[in-house]
Design a protein around this motif. Structure first.
Motif, PDB file in Angstrom:
ATOM      1  N   ALA A  27      45.177  41.986  39.325  1.00 13.59           N
ATOM      2  CA  ALA A  27      45.499  42.204  37.911  1.00 13.59           C
ATOM      3  C   ALA A  27      44.733  41.239  37.016  1.00 13.59           C
ATOM      4  N   VAL A  28      44.605  40.001  37.483  1.00 12.52           N
ATOM      5  CA  VAL A  28      43.831  39.006  36.731  1.00 12.52           C
ATOM      6  C   VAL A  28      42.368  39.429  36.661  1.00 12.52           C
ATOM      7  N   ASN A  29      41.817  39.864  37.802  1.00 12.85           N
ATOM      8  CA  ASN A  29      40.412  40.289  37.852  1.00 12.85           C
ATOM      9  C   ASN A  29      40.147  41.470  36.915  1.00 12.85           C
ATOM     10  N   ARG A  30      41.098  42.399  36.834  1.00 11.68           N
ATOM     11  CA  ARG A  30      40.915  43.556  35.944  1.00 11.68           C
ATOM     12  C   ARG A  30      40.804  43.108  34.484  1.00 11.68           C
ATOM     13  N   ARG A  31      41.614  42.156  34.093  1.00 10.36           N
ATOM     14  CA  ARG A  31      41.567  41.666  32.716  1.00 10.36           C
ATOM     15  C   ARG A  31      40.258  40.922  32.425  1.00 10.36           C
ATOM     16  N   VAL A  32      39.737  40.211  33.422  1.00  9.72           N
ATOM     17  CA  VAL A  32      38.453  39.531  33.240  1.00  9.72           C
ATOM     18  C   VAL A  32      37.325  40.552  33.103  1.00  9.72           C
ATOM     19  N   ARG A  33      37.329  41.586  33.969  1.00 13.67           N
ATOM     20  CA  ARG A  33      36.285  42.608  33.929  1.00 13.67           C
ATOM     21  C   ARG A  33      36.317  43.398  32.624  1.00 13.67           C
ATOM     22  N   SER A  34      37.510  43.595  32.093  1.00 14.82           N
ATOM     23  CA  SER A  34      37.640  44.381  30.859  1.00 14.82           C
ATOM     24  C   SER A  34      37.299  43.565  29.614  1.00 14.82           C
ATOM     25  N   GLY A  35      37.149  42.239  29.762  1.00 20.85           N
ATOM     26  CA  GLY A  35      36.837  41.383  28.621  1.00 20.85           C
ATOM     27  C   GLY A  35      38.055  40.857  27.887  1.00 20.85           C
ATOM     28  N   GLN A  36      39.254  41.231  28.367  1.00 22.33           N
ATOM     29  CA  GLN A  36      40.465  40.716  27.728  1.00 22.33           C
ATOM     30  C   GLN A  36      40.621  39.212  27.978  1.00 22.33           C
ATOM     31  N   TRP A  37      40.264  38.792  29.182  1.00 19.93           N
ATOM     32  CA  TRP A  37      40.355  37.388  29.546  1.00 19.93           C
ATOM     33  C   TRP A  37      38.963  36.856  29.849  1.00 19.93           C
ATOM     34  N   ARG A  38      38.772  35.599  29.541  1.00 20.07           N
ATOM     35  CA  ARG A  38      37.511  34.940  29.841  1.00 20.07           C
ATOM     36  C   ARG A  38      37.765  33.843  30.884  1.00 20.07           C
ATOM     37  N   GLN A  39      36.961  33.788  31.915  1.00 21.21           N
ATOM     38  CA  GLN A  39      37.112  32.730  32.917  1.00 21.21           C
ATOM     39  C   GLN A  39      36.332  31.504  32.446  1.00 21.21           C
ATOM     40  N   LEU A  40      37.063  30.406  32.206  1.00 18.04           N
ATOM     41  CA  LEU A  40      36.444  29.185  31.694  1.00 18.04           C
ATOM     42  C   LEU A  40      35.950  28.285  32.815  1.00 18.04           C
ATOM     43  N   ARG A  42      36.708  27.668  37.458  1.00 18.23           N
ATOM     44  CA  ARG A  42      37.312  28.274  38.646  1.00 18.23           C
ATOM     45  C   ARG A  42      38.838  28.262  38.554  1.00 18.23           C
ATOM     46  N   GLY A  43      39.419  29.431  38.523  1.00 18.66           N
ATOM     47  CA  GLY A  43      40.873  29.561  38.498  1.00 18.66           C
ATOM     48  C   GLY A  43      41.513  29.313  37.145  1.00 18.66           C
ATOM     49  N   VAL A  44      40.713  29.182  36.071  1.00 24.80           N
ATOM     50  CA  VAL A  44      41.266  28.926  34.730  1.00 24.80           C
ATOM     51  C   VAL A  44      40.751  30.003  33.778  1.00 24.80           C
ATOM     52  N   PHE A  45      41.668  30.604  33.012  1.00 24.80           N
ATOM     53  CA  PHE A  45      41.336  31.745  32.174  1.00 24.80           C
ATOM     54  C   PHE A  45      41.824  31.529  30.743  1.00 24.80           C
ATOM     55  N   PHE A  46      41.118  32.183  29.828  1.00 23.86           N
ATOM     56  CA  PHE A  46      41.491  32.141  28.413  1.00 23.86           C
ATOM     57  C   PHE A  46      41.613  33.564  27.905  1.00 23.86           C
ATOM     58  N   VAL A  47      42.715  33.860  27.235  1.00 17.65           N
ATOM     59  CA  VAL A  47      42.935  35.193  26.686  1.00 17.65           C
ATOM     60  C   VAL A  47      42.153  35.293  25.386  1.00 17.65           C
ATOM     61  N   ALA A  61      39.853  22.271  30.430  1.00 15.13           N
ATOM     62  CA  ALA A  61      39.056  21.291  31.171  1.00 15.13           C
ATOM     63  C   ALA A  61      39.916  20.541  32.177  1.00 15.13           C
ATOM     64  N   VAL A  62      41.117  20.133  31.761  1.00 12.23           N
ATOM     65  CA  VAL A  62      42.009  19.388  32.652  1.00 12.23           C
ATOM     66  C   VAL A  62      42.510  20.280  33.775  1.00 12.23           C
ATOM     67  N   TRP A  63      43.005  21.463  33.442  1.00 11.24           N
ATOM     68  CA  TRP A  63      43.544  22.365  34.468  1.00 11.24           C
ATOM     69  C   TRP A  63      42.476  22.802  35.459  1.00 11.24           C
ATOM     70  N   GLY A  64      41.209  22.750  35.048  1.00  9.89           N
ATOM     71  CA  GLY A  64      40.144  23.147  35.943  1.00  9.89           C
ATOM     72  C   GLY A  64      39.965  22.218  37.127  1.00  9.89           C
ATOM     73  N   TYR A  65      40.544  21.022  37.069  1.00 12.56           N
ATOM     74  CA  TYR A  65      40.447  20.059  38.174  1.00 12.56           C
ATOM     75  C   TYR A  65      41.688  20.043  39.057  1.00 12.56           C
ATOM     76  N   GLY A  66      42.593  20.965  38.835  1.00  9.82           N
ATOM     77  CA  GLY A  66      43.739  21.076  39.729  1.00  9.82           C
ATOM     78  C   GLY A  66      45.018  20.502  39.154  1.00  9.82           C
TER      79      GLY A  66
END
Length: 285
Positions: A27-40, A42-47, A61-66
């Motif tokens: 479901a996350v991948n579908r939103r990224v492919r459709s352009g609804q979400w942007r992957q900032l 690894r494992g971090v997304f922006f609507v 930036a912080v969440w991207g490090y775990g």
């Protein structure tokens, strides 16, 4: 639930957060492919239906490090309200045992922080206010004003000293110690020595230090011009009683016919040219 989560977290979420909200990776991948979400990262997304704010950029930036990463330095200072402008590169602190490389747009520090030095605000972990003030003040782009702003709030110099001593040996520790000494009781002499240096460099003469005026001894006195200069330490405002005493003292000195100028450690370190210009204007009036 998803919309409420995004509203409270600046439009940023991680894959783990999405799963906790009942979403699958597909479901996350579908939103990224459709352009609804942007992957900032690894494992971090922006609507992508809203502006990418400074808060969103720092959070991502912080969440991207775990999950054990925390904002620190000027990024934490901005989040705590100690500075108006967010840094271009987000400083992130992770445990020493963490792996992974530093990513573009961030600065990575590896160290183990005591629980007392980490807080969470709006779901984002960051260095606690005391440690943040001590560290951000000596960062490039920081300065004494950050520590001064922190001391106007709920912190006092003892809080900052405790945070400093828990983290001795870190980057910037000697410079932070010098600022703390300037902020501590009984070390106003450091600011006075700095003003002497500025006066001599500017070729200003005719002043005496620790000169008696009425029942007080003032820091600097220009006898011919009847101008008094009083120096406030970095933490001069930290005590209501001290603030009241200083105002009574100032009024008494003025009633004796002296003009009183007050300068802070921040004035002397950040704006020395302005200090000298004001003094020159006063003694020549």
């Amino acid at each position: 639930m998803l919309n409420d989560y995004l509203r409270r977290h600046d439009g940023v979420l991680t894959l783990e957060h999405a799963r906790e909200l009942g979403m699958t990776r597909q479901a996350v991948n579908r939103r990224v492919r459709s352009g609804q979400w942007r992957q900032l990262s690894r494992g971090v997304f922006f609507v992508d239906d809203r502006p990418l704010t400074e808060a969103a950029r720092i959070r991502a930036a912080v969440w991207g490090y775990g999950p054990r990463a925390v904002a620190s330095g000027l990024a934490a200072a901005w989040w705590h309200g100690f500075t108006r402008f967010a840094p271009a590169d987000v400083e992130v602190t992770v445990p020493r045992s963490s792996s992974g490389r530093c990513r573009a747009g961030s600065r990575l520090r590896r160290r183990d922080l005591a629980p007392a030095d980490v807080v969470e605000q709006d779901g984002l972990a960051m260095t606690a206010p005391a440690l943040t003030a001590v560290e951000a003040a000596v960062r490039r782009g920081g300065g004494p004003k950050i520590m001064d702003t922190a001391l106007f709030g709920d912190l006092d110099v003892r809080d900052l000293w405790r945070a400093h001593l828990r983290n001795k040996g870190r980057y910037g520790s000697p410079a932070a110690r010098r600022l703390l000494q300037a902020a501590s009781d009984g070390t106003r002499s450091a600011a006075e020595r700095l003003l002497v240096k500025h006066l001599r460099t500017a070729g200003i003469t005719g002043w005496k230090t620790n000169y008696p005026v009425g029942r007080y001894k003032v820091d600097f006195a220009f006898l011919a011009a009847k101008v008094v200069i009083e120096i406030d330490g970095l933490a001069f405002h930290s005590s209501t009683d001290d603030f009241h005493h200083d105002r009574v003292r100032q009024n008494d000195i003025m009633l004796l016919g002296w003009q009183v100028l007050r300068f802070t450690w921040l004035d002397l370190t950040e704006y020395p040219d302005r200090v000298i210009a004001i003094i020159n204007h006063a003694i020549r009036a």
